[in-house]
Write an enzyme that holds these catalytic residues in place. Structure first.
Site, short mmCIF file in Angstrom:
data_model
loop_
_atom_site.label_atom_id
_atom_site.label_comp_id
_atom_site.label_asym_id
_atom_site.label_seq_id
_atom_site.Cartn_x
_atom_site.Cartn_y
_atom_site.Cartn_z
N ARG A 82 10.21 -22.82 8.15
CA ARG A 82 9.93 -22.72 9.60
C ARG A 82 10.59 -23.85 10.38
NH1 ARG A 82 3.84 -20.31 9.28
NH2 ARG A 82 4.54 -18.15 9.27
N LYS A 102 -1.90 0.00 2.57
CA LYS A 102 -2.78 0.91 3.32
C LYS A 102 -2.11 1.62 4.48
CE LYS A 102 -6.93 -1.91 2.82
NZ LYS A 102 -7.66 -2.84 3.72
N GLY A 126 6.27 -10.67 6.65
CA GLY A 126 5.23 -10.66 5.63
C GLY A 126 5.71 -10.34 4.23
N GLY A 180 2.36 -10.59 11.95
CA GLY A 180 1.64 -9.80 12.96
C GLY A 180 2.49 -9.47 14.17
P1 AMP Z 1 1.09 -4.65 3.05
O1 AMP Z 1 0.58 -6.05 3.29
O2 AMP Z 1 0.28 -3.59 3.69
O3 AMP Z 1 2.57 -4.53 3.32
O4 AMP Z 1 0.88 -4.40 1.51
C1 AMP Z 1 1.50 -5.14 0.53
C2 AMP Z 1 0.75 -4.94 -0.74
O5 AMP Z 1 0.73 -3.58 -1.09
C3 AMP Z 1 1.37 -5.68 -1.91
O6 AMP Z 1 0.52 -6.72 -2.29
C4 AMP Z 1 1.49 -4.61 -2.98
O7 AMP Z 1 1.07 -5.04 -4.24
C5 AMP Z 1 0.56 -3.52 -2.47
N1 AMP Z 1 0.90 -2.20 -3.00
C6 AMP Z 1 2.07 -1.58 -2.98
N2 AMP Z 1 2.02 -0.41 -3.64
C7 AMP Z 1 0.77 -0.29 -4.12
C8 AMP Z 1 0.11 0.70 -4.90
N3 AMP Z 1 0.75 1.78 -5.32
N4 AMP Z 1 -1.18 0.49 -5.20
C9 AMP Z 1 -1.82 -0.62 -4.77
N5 AMP Z 1 -1.25 -1.59 -4.02
C10 AMP Z 1 0.04 -1.42 -3.70
#
Ligand code: AMP
Length: 397
Positions: free
Chosen positions: A39, A200, A353, A376
């Protein structure tokens, strides 16, 4: 809301001016030592520009969560020390934020000098976007520069309130975020492909809803995909799924169809009998997962189809890994997609992220057009929502 019309550093004369720069110098610390200097390095382009152009440079940032109280555990001293080393010049750190010490330091600056105010969040007025606090900050400078993209989605005194009192423009870092992300959202080189993954659907609803009106192709992988599979009537074993989002998933699939947006989901997945690296795993076609297995990554057939789409793209925005990339056995999908994006001729934008971490970890960062410095803030931008820290800056005309 691309913000392409915002004034930048080049639109103002900074010669002999006191320029207040809101940076994101919120570095990770361990035992008082900075563990990641990224940063600070990202802020150098603006700082060096101002020094070179004879400005008096006054830096402002928050660090950690001191909860509105003076607490030297959160002092910006380690950042000051690092900046002195990098800039090879004296950088003065004020003992207060808006008090007599700051006033004294700022009043005694010469052109090219650098002063850094103590942690803005030592005052609760900062996050409360308090008018008097913002006005006092503004009184230290002639021009305000926002270069803290990571906090642009927050309306704080040092990012939003301050813009009411002095001319306000974006810094080099924010300019690049606007040119790439805003450019893609407003005027993408087509075909425009968005790749969404991560755990999610609920975290990405806003992005899908906004991007579905703009892209030619939407690729969905990662844990998110299983909610869509279930909505389509497929068996998903013990895969991550948000049952309260099944109707929404159906609506989004229908919307894509109505708008003639190509919606690509995996056709095969790597499934595992436990959520750990050394579990039993195999590749299956979508819908053929054993009941006690969960989806952990995209399969080879999917990688081929997604990569083909990526190869012909004009603009790519990627947010969220394709699988549980933290486990070596399930990192292949994310790795191969990162490789495809890196090798494509498209404008490639990696949205903050986890996706940025994955691209860095996998060694592809310098092959991307832009890796966003926001988490964010990037999500908010992609959702098409207002970023107060940019919205408040002056327009070119
Ligand atoms: P996000 O912060 O929403 O971008 O999610 C990132 C996280 O999603 C990472 O820590 C991954 O390990 C998780 N992730 C990706 N694919 C899967 C999956 N098939 N099942 C569970 N977690 C997942």
């Amino acid at each position: 809301m691309g913000y392409l019309d915002k004034k930048t550093l080049e639109d103002v004369n900074v010669n002999h001016m006191k320029v207040l720069v809101r940076c994101d110098l919120n570095v990770p610390l361990k035992d008082g030592q900075i563990t990641d200097t990224k940063r600070v390095e990202a802020s150098l382009a603006t700082i060096n520009y101002l020094i070179k152009n004879n400005a008096k440079v006054i830096l402002m940032s928050h660090l950690g969560r001191p909860k509105g109280e003076f607490n030297l555990k959160y002092s910006l001293k380690p950042v000051r020390d690092l900046l002195e080393k990098i800039l090879k010049t004296n950088v003065k750190l004020s003992k207060d934020v808006i008090g007599p010490d700051t006033e004294n330091l700022v009043n005694n600056m010469n052109d090219g000098d650098v002063v850094i105010l103590e942690n803005l969040r030592f005052h609760k007025e900062e996050e409360a976007n308090d008018k008097e606090f913002a006005k006092k900050l503004a009184s230290f400078g002639d021009i305000f520069v926002n270069d803290a993209f990571g906090t642009a989605h927050r309306a704080h005194a040092s990012t939003f309130g301050i813009t009411e009192y002095i001319p306000s423009v974006c810094g080099t870092l924010v300019k690049k975020e606007i040119e790439t992300i805003g450019g893609a959202l407003e005027n993408p080189k087509r075909p425009f492909v968005a790749i969404l993954g991560g755990a999610k659907v609920s975290d990405k609803i806003g992005i899908i809803k906004n991007l579905i009106n703009k892209v030619d192709t939407l690729i969905v992988g990662g844990g998110m995909a299983y909610t869509f599979f279930k909505a389509q009537g497929h068996k998903i074993g013990t895969s991550i799924c948000e049952d309260d989002k099944l109707e929404l998933a159906k609506e989004l699939l229908q919307k894509a169809k109505d708008q003639k947006v190509k919606f690509l989901l995996p056709v095969d997945t790597v499934v595992s009998n436990d959520f750990k690296n050394d579990s039993d795993f195999k590749t299956v076609k979508v819908g053929e997962s054993p009941d006690d297995y969960m989806g952990m990554d995209i399969g080879p057939e999917t990688i081929k189809i997604f990569s083909q789409e990526i190869k012909t793209a004009g603009t790519i925005i990627w947010n969220g890994p394709m699988g549980v990339f933290e486990f070596e056995n399930f990192a292949n999908g994310t790795y191969k997609i990162a490789e495809a994006v890196a090798n494509s001729d498209a404008i490639s934008i990696i949205g903050g992220g986890d996706s940025a971490a994955a691209v860095n970890q996998l060694g592809f960062s310098n092959k991307m057009t832009h890796i966003s410095t926001g988490g964010g803030a990037t999500l908010t931008y992609l959702e098409g929502l207002e970023l107060p820290g940019i919205a408040g800056l002056d327009n070119k005309n």
